[in-house]
Design an enzyme around this catalytic site. Structure first.
Site, PDB file in Angstrom:
ATOM      1  N   CYS A   1       0.849  -1.178   0.000  1.00  0.00           N
ATOM      2  CA  CYS A   1       0.000   0.000   0.000  1.00  0.00           C
ATOM      3  C   CYS A   1       0.893   1.238   0.000  1.00  0.00           C
ATOM      4  O   CYS A   1       1.750   1.384   0.883  1.00  0.00           O
ATOM      5  CB  CYS A   1      -0.873  -0.028   1.255  1.00  0.00           C
ATOM      6  SG  CYS A   1      -1.733   1.515   1.530  1.00  0.00           S
TER       7      CYS A   1
ATOM      8  N   CYS B   1      -0.877   6.582   6.247  1.00  0.00           N
ATOM      9  CA  CYS B   1      -1.898   5.844   7.003  1.00  0.00           C
ATOM     10  C   CYS B   1      -1.269   4.542   7.464  1.00  0.00           C
ATOM     11  O   CYS B   1      -0.774   3.767   6.642  1.00  0.00           O
ATOM     12  CB  CYS B   1      -3.104   5.559   6.110  1.00  0.00           C
ATOM     13  SG  CYS B   1      -4.299   4.449   6.898  1.00  0.00           S
TER      14      CYS B   1
ATOM     15  N   CYS C   1      -3.536  -0.279   8.787  1.00  0.00           N
ATOM     16  CA  CYS C   1      -3.387  -1.717   8.515  1.00  0.00           C
ATOM     17  C   CYS C   1      -2.066  -2.186   9.110  1.00  0.00           C
ATOM     18  O   CYS C   1      -1.037  -2.217   8.428  1.00  0.00           O
ATOM     19  CB  CYS C   1      -3.431  -1.981   7.017  1.00  0.00           C
ATOM     20  SG  CYS C   1      -5.046  -1.699   6.298  1.00  0.00           S
TER      21      CYS C   1
ATOM     22  N   CYS D   1      -7.704   3.936  -1.176  1.00  0.00           N
ATOM     23  CA  CYS D   1      -7.424   2.872  -0.200  1.00  0.00           C
ATOM     24  C   CYS D   1      -7.869   1.519  -0.765  1.00  0.00           C
ATOM     25  O   CYS D   1      -9.015   1.350  -1.170  1.00  0.00           O
ATOM     26  CB  CYS D   1      -8.159   3.166   1.106  1.00  0.00           C
ATOM     27  SG  CYS D   1      -8.099   1.789   2.267  1.00  0.00           S
TER      28      CYS D   1
ATOM     29  N   TYR E   1     -28.561  -9.245  20.057  1.00  0.00           N
ATOM     30  CA  TYR E   1     -27.691  -8.304  19.344  1.00  0.00           C
ATOM     31  C   TYR E   1     -27.829  -8.589  17.835  1.00  0.00           C
ATOM     32  O   TYR E   1     -26.848  -8.777  17.123  1.00  0.00           O
ATOM     33  CB  TYR E   1     -26.225  -8.439  19.762  1.00  0.00           C
ATOM     34  CG  TYR E   1     -25.992  -8.418  21.252  1.00  0.00           C
ATOM     35  CD1 TYR E   1     -25.754  -7.217  21.915  1.00  0.00           C
ATOM     36  CD2 TYR E   1     -26.004  -9.602  22.005  1.00  0.00           C
ATOM     37  CE1 TYR E   1     -25.536  -7.192  23.288  1.00  0.00           C
ATOM     38  CE2 TYR E   1     -25.784  -9.589  23.361  1.00  0.00           C
ATOM     39  CZ  TYR E   1     -25.556  -8.382  24.010  1.00  0.00           C
ATOM     40  OH  TYR E   1     -25.330  -8.371  25.360  1.00  0.00           O
TER      41      TYR E   1
ATOM     42  N   GLU F   1     -32.433  -6.277  19.652  1.00  0.00           N
ATOM     43  CA  GLU F   1     -31.417  -5.319  19.226  1.00  0.00           C
ATOM     44  C   GLU F   1     -31.823  -3.931  19.723  1.00  0.00           C
ATOM     45  O   GLU F   1     -33.013  -3.611  19.725  1.00  0.00           O
ATOM     46  CB  GLU F   1     -31.377  -5.394  17.681  1.00  0.00           C
ATOM     47  CG  GLU F   1     -30.878  -4.212  16.940  1.00  0.00           C
ATOM     48  CD  GLU F   1     -29.385  -3.962  17.134  1.00  0.00           C
ATOM     49  OE1 GLU F   1     -28.587  -4.899  17.034  1.00  0.00           O
ATOM     50  OE2 GLU F   1     -29.046  -2.794  17.399  1.00  0.00           O
TER      51      GLU F   1
ATOM     52  N   ASN G   1     -24.240 -12.160  19.355  1.00  0.00           N
ATOM     53  CA  ASN G   1     -23.208 -11.523  18.519  1.00  0.00           C
ATOM     54  C   ASN G   1     -23.043 -10.081  19.006  1.00  0.00           C
ATOM     55  O   ASN G   1     -23.435  -9.136  18.341  1.00  0.00           O
ATOM     56  CB  ASN G   1     -23.641 -11.592  17.048  1.00  0.00           C
ATOM     57  CG  ASN G   1     -22.645 -10.962  16.085  1.00  0.00           C
ATOM     58  OD1 ASN G   1     -23.012 -10.418  15.046  1.00  0.00           O
ATOM     59  ND2 ASN G   1     -21.377 -11.032  16.393  1.00  0.00           N
TER      60      ASN G   1
ATOM     61  N   CYS H   1     -16.319 -10.448  17.835  1.00  0.00           N
ATOM     62  CA  CYS H   1     -15.252  -9.741  17.101  1.00  0.00           C
ATOM     63  C   CYS H   1     -14.113  -9.386  18.060  1.00  0.00           C
ATOM     64  O   CYS H   1     -13.198  -8.663  17.680  1.00  0.00           O
ATOM     65  CB  CYS H   1     -15.800  -8.485  16.429  1.00  0.00           C
ATOM     66  SG  CYS H   1     -16.494  -7.314  17.606  1.00  0.00           S
TER      67      CYS H   1
HETATM   68  C1  LIG Z   1     -21.545  -6.916  16.288  1.00  0.00           C
HETATM   69  S1  LIG Z   1     -23.101  -6.174  15.930  1.00  0.00           S
HETATM   70  C2  LIG Z   1     -23.966  -7.612  15.394  1.00  0.00           C
HETATM   71  C3  LIG Z   1     -25.139  -7.378  14.505  1.00  0.00           C
HETATM   72  C4  LIG Z   1     -25.758  -8.593  13.846  1.00  0.00           C
HETATM   73  N1  LIG Z   1     -25.759  -9.764  14.666  1.00  0.00           N
HETATM   74  C5  LIG Z   1     -25.155  -8.868  12.499  1.00  0.00           C
HETATM   75  O1  LIG Z   1     -24.762  -9.992  12.211  1.00  0.00           O
HETATM   76  O2  LIG Z   1     -25.048  -7.928  11.690  1.00  0.00           O
HETATM   77  C6  LIG Z   1     -23.723  -5.852  17.518  1.00  0.00           C
HETATM   78  C7  LIG Z   1     -25.107  -5.280  17.538  1.00  0.00           C
HETATM   79  O3  LIG Z   1     -25.523  -5.160  18.902  1.00  0.00           O
HETATM   80  C8  LIG Z   1     -26.327  -4.025  19.044  1.00  0.00           C
HETATM   81  N2  LIG Z   1     -26.346  -3.705  20.483  1.00  0.00           N
HETATM   82  C9  LIG Z   1     -25.432  -2.968  21.183  1.00  0.00           C
HETATM   83  N3  LIG Z   1     -25.743  -2.984  22.494  1.00  0.00           N
HETATM   84  C10 LIG Z   1     -26.868  -3.748  22.628  1.00  0.00           C
HETATM   85  C11 LIG Z   1     -27.649  -4.151  23.734  1.00  0.00           C
HETATM   86  N4  LIG Z   1     -27.336  -3.756  24.979  1.00  0.00           N
HETATM   87  N5  LIG Z   1     -28.705  -4.946  23.525  1.00  0.00           N
HETATM   88  C12 LIG Z   1     -29.035  -5.345  22.265  1.00  0.00           C
HETATM   89  N6  LIG Z   1     -28.329  -4.990  21.177  1.00  0.00           N
HETATM   90  C13 LIG Z   1     -27.246  -4.213  21.348  1.00  0.00           C
HETATM   91  C14 LIG Z   1     -25.688  -3.017  18.120  1.00  0.00           C
HETATM   92  O4  LIG Z   1     -26.614  -2.009  17.751  1.00  0.00           O
HETATM   93  C15 LIG Z   1     -25.265  -3.895  16.935  1.00  0.00           C
HETATM   94  O5  LIG Z   1     -26.273  -3.938  15.952  1.00  0.00           O
END
Ligand SMILES: C[S@@+](CC[C@H](N)C(=O)[O-])C[C@H]1O[C@@H](n2cnc3c(N)ncnc32)[C@H](O)[C@@H]1O
Length: 388
Positions: free
Chosen positions: A17, A25, A28, A101, A254, A275, A320, A347
């Protein structure tokens, strides 16, 4: 980015890059490491973090394209109205232009000069962070796998909104794939990407993100996995694990725009997605409605609060969470709940490891690393937990 080739096999080449080489930058941090070495190092890191779980079988990691894998660009706008920069800020708060980028696919890179020209045409003053002056802070651009676009202008105030509306037909002419355009208001001087108020400028409010043949709807202010190809592999893996036990009821906590829930939805199964983002919930509900999935529902709620208040636990839970993990209260509830199987996609493996320690009855039996973020230390890891 350019590929540096030599006689070594695929995966042992490196990408190069020019922004990184010029130290414009350094985001990465693994730039220059052969991709196969990156993947092996990430697998070693996650296996080390979860080493105390003896029964955990690792499936082969899911590799990504090394370049052009990001579906979303978060560009900080700086410079002047006649010469805006789209990219990042340097240590002094001056703009560093990163329109070429290589993390973005060619189709997304081609959008940036048009947006820069639009800034000039509509006379939208870039925000000057050190001077706290100006209007346009960020341009947030998402491209679906079909090439459709969502463009969001993050502004300090509504000063430029009329001019953005006025010149929008020009933007549509230049970018026929533009489906959703919006303004997000971030009046405060603070280091966040966007504010809470959104003004949608187009008739269309949602971008269709096709994943594994499913049309997920994405509205502004909703999370979507950064790397569409690897997200598709993640949802396929989670769905395969869910189907093994044919659960009658599933929660997707989530859930964002419902990626996991909608991949395991079935006319004969109760699926609930939870969510906090009302926009994401509306997007997910739209997909379920379009698909006629009457037993798949979505709620805007806090995941932990929802679980703690529920009358009964489902057969299987998918979680998640953001990087912070699910935390002690939800982990404690899952531990006590009697839920037989949990699919945990993370993540941030350190918070996953901490949450697993709080759920000793739910043992990780299978795991898979999915490389959402090549050239960096980051990755996604999904695990299947079974009650001991
Ligand atoms: C890593 S993302 C995962 C989204 C989804 N599972 C996907 O595959 O796209 C985490 C999500 O959790 C939501 N979030 C954050 N805090 C939360 C809470 N206390 N309760 C429920 N959802 C929450 C965020 O808005 C976000 O959409």
């Amino acid at each position: 980015m350019t590929r540096v080739t030599d006689t070594r096999p695929v995966g042992w080449w490196t990408v190069q890059c020019s922004y990184f080489d010029a130290e414009r930058c350094l985001s990465c941090t693994w730039m220059g490491r052969p991709y196969a070495a990156q993947l092996a190092a990430k697998q070693d890191l996650v296996a080390d973090l979860l080493a105390e779980h003896a029964g955990l079988d690792w499936l082969p990691p899911v590799a990504s394209r090394e370049e052009g894998f990001r579906n979303k660009a978060k560009m900080v706008v700086a410079g002047t109205v006649d010469a805006p920069t789209l990219g990042i800020l340097d240590a002094a708060g001056a703009g560093v232009d990163l329109q070429s980028c290589g993390l973005y696919p060619d189709g997304l890179q081609a959008v940036f000069p048009v947006l820069a020209a639009f800034v000039t045409r509509a006379r939208i003053e870039p925000y000057d962070v050190p001077a706290r002056r100006g209007e346009l802070k960020h341009l947030l651009v998402t491209q679906s796998a079909d090439g459709d676009l969502m463009v969001r202008f993050v502004l300090r105030s509504q000063e430029a909104v009329t001019r953005i509306r006025k010149h929008l037909p020009w933007l549509h002419e230049q970018l026929p794939a533009l489906v959703v355009a919006s303004v997000n208001l971030l009046p405060e001087h603070k280091a966040v990407l966007e504010g809470s108020r959104e003004i949608v400028l187009t008739d269309e409010q949602t971008l269709r993100m096709r994943v594994n043949g499913l049309d997920l709807h994405l509205r502004p202010q909703s999370f979507f996995q950064t790397n569409t190809d690897v997200a598709a592999a993640l949802y396929r893996q989670a769905a395969a694990w869910v189907e093994e036990s044919s659960p009658a009821s599933v929660w997707d906590l989530y859930c964002g725009v419902g990626g996991f829930a909608l991949h395991v939805a079935d006319p004969a199964r109760d699926v609930v997605g939870v969510e906090t983002s009302a926009e994401a919930v509306a997007s997910a509900a739209l997909t379920a409605r379009d698909a006629g999935l009457v037993r798949t529902t979505f709620l805007a709620d806090d995941a932990t609060g929802f679980a703690l208040a529920a009358d009964a636990a489902p057969d299987l839970v998918v979680v998640n969470p953001p990087r912070r993990g699910i935390g002690p209260d939800l982990a404690g509830w899952l531990e006590r709940s009697g839920v037989e199987r949990v699919v945990y996609s993370s993540c941030h493996a350190r918070s996953l490891a901490r949450d697993l320690a709080a759920m000793p009855s739910l043992r990780p039996v299978r795991g898979r690393l999915l490389d959402m973020f090549p050239q960096t230390t980051h990755y996604e890891v999904v695990t299947l937990l079974e009650r001991a």
